[in-house]
Design an enzyme around this catalytic site. Structure first.
Site, PDB file in Angstrom:
ATOM      1  N   CYS A 130      20.073  13.301  10.907  1.00 51.63           N
ATOM      2  CA  CYS A 130      21.381  13.293  11.571  1.00 51.63           C
ATOM      3  C   CYS A 130      21.236  13.743  13.021  1.00 51.63           C
ATOM      4  O   CYS A 130      21.064  14.939  13.300  1.00 51.63           O
ATOM      5  CB  CYS A 130      22.342  14.216  10.814  1.00 51.63           C
ATOM      6  SG  CYS A 130      23.957  14.343  11.603  1.00 51.63           S
ATOM      7  N   CYS A 133      24.061  16.123  14.220  1.00 53.62           N
ATOM      8  CA  CYS A 133      23.961  17.489  13.692  1.00 53.62           C
ATOM      9  C   CYS A 133      22.824  18.254  14.362  1.00 53.62           C
ATOM     10  O   CYS A 133      22.970  19.431  14.682  1.00 53.62           O
ATOM     11  CB  CYS A 133      23.684  17.483  12.185  1.00 53.62           C
ATOM     12  SG  CYS A 133      24.554  16.239  11.265  1.00 53.62           S
ATOM     13  N   ASP A 134      21.676  17.623  14.540  1.00 53.81           N
ATOM     14  CA  ASP A 134      20.458  18.354  14.913  1.00 53.81           C
ATOM     15  C   ASP A 134      19.964  18.068  16.330  1.00 53.81           C
ATOM     16  O   ASP A 134      19.027  18.723  16.796  1.00 53.81           O
ATOM     17  CB  ASP A 134      19.318  17.997  13.933  1.00 53.81           C
ATOM     18  CG  ASP A 134      19.661  18.372  12.500  1.00 53.81           C
ATOM     19  OD1 ASP A 134      20.487  19.290  12.308  1.00 53.81           O
ATOM     20  OD2 ASP A 134      19.121  17.740  11.576  1.00 53.81           O
TER      21      ASP A 134
END
Ligand code: NAP
Length: 304
Positions: A130, A133-134
């Site tokens: 992701c 997200c990261d």
């Protein structure tokens, strides 16, 4: 607390939340059950640019808006995993927290991520699924994205804004994703392409330090990277559907354009359904159709 609903929706992505919006507007009591995070795959899309009327919106914001709209209309929405659906008339839906009953069930369970199947990919720090997200963990670093669909192209564009360099690795020459995204990537100075190329191994002991690559001519090389973002597509969620409704060879639920499965009172909407085009717009369309089919079913079944 009331445990009976006219309609229970399994899955809180765009299809499931749209179904809740339509069913509530039709006056039906609705429970949406989601096991992980609301919004489904779209919640991790950096930018959505093909939803009619919203030229550019982050996936997370769109997911928030869908959730808020369903909730404001009176849908009950719970973060619970559906474990079993059984009996019929009424259906009994068992989750990890409790048991509910309903006249109709809409399966909007979406897809789960496909992985490359490389040793270490689920545990080695530096491997991510992701970018939204990261991505921030890799600011100023060198990363690779693997895949050739819209997710990979969008992730690579998103990461190109944050990272020192992005290598997009794809097993073919032609991208499956939209040409407009591939063209935007080709204009980025800090993006390079490794086409006709596959990742054969993840390098590093404590965390990812590089990738072993092989191209179509059989040439092998290593690429030093701090992070790998896998974006190699999705597989249908089979856990609930396999024993309940008919599925095709790939595991997608067999249901027509009216979203009716062969099982009375069970409907399928969104990416989990057999269909040609899996897009946000078609997921929402399915949600609307499944909700209206389920409302008709409730009426015929005498649910008041
Ligand atoms: P996808 O379109 O299925 O693309 C998956 C990519 O991964 C393909 O390029 C495929 O290669 C590659 N791949 C699959 N297995 C692989 C393997 N074992 N090793 C290496 N590469 C592998 O998946 P997606 O990008 O997640 O998109 C899913 C759906 O969501 C699509 O319909 C897409 O259009 C949609 N979507 C839309 C947006 C948007 O902007 N609205 C954003 C993201 C996704 P091949 O091409 O060779 O098969």
């Amino acid at each position: 607390m009331d445990s009976y609903f006219d309609i229970i929706v399994a899955g809180g992505g765009p299809a499931g939340l749209t179904a809740a919006i339509y069913a509530r507007r039709a006056g039906r009591s609705v429970l949406v059950l989601e096991k992980e995070g609301f919004g489904g795959q779209i919640a991790s899309a950096p930018k959505v640019e093909n939803f009619p009327g919203l030229p550019a919106i982050s996936g997370a914001e769109l997911a928030d808006r869908l959730y808020g709209q369903a909730e404001a209309l009176g849908a009950r929405i719970e973060l619970e995993q559906v474990l079993e659906i059984r009996d019929g008339r009424p259906w009994t839906v068992t989750t990890d927290y409790g048991t509910y009953r309903c006249a109709a069930v809409i399966l909007a369970t979406g897809m789960r991520r496909r992985t490359l199947g490389l040793p270490g990919e689920e545990r080695l720090p530096g491997v991510s699924f992701c970018a939204v997200c990261d991505g921030a963990f890799y600011a100023g670093k060198d990363v690779a994205v693997c895949g050739g669909g819209n997710t990979a192209l969008q992730d690579a564009l998103f990461l190109a804004d944050l990272c020192r360099h992005v290598t997009l690795i794809h097993r073919r020459q032609a991208f499956r994703g939209d040409p407009i995204l591939a063209e935007a990537l080709a204009r980025r100075e800090n993006v390079s392409f490794a086409l006709d190329t596959v990742v054969t191994a993840l390098l590093g002991q404590e965390r990812l330090t590089g990738l072993a690559l092989r191209d179509a001519a059989g040439r092998e090389r290593t690429l030093a990277v701090d992070g790998l973002f896998e974006a190699v597509g999705q597989l249908p969620e089979r856990a609930l559907s396999a024993s309940l409704v008919a599925v095709d060879a790939a595991g997608f639920i067999r249901a027509g354009e009216d979203c009716r499965t062969g099982v009375p009172g069970i409907f399928a909407a969104g990416d989990c359904r057999t269909k040609e085009v899996r897009q946000l717009t078609t997921a929402c369309a399915d949600g609307a159709v499944a909700a209206l089919s389920a409302c008709r079913w409730c009426e015929a079944a005498g649910a008041d």
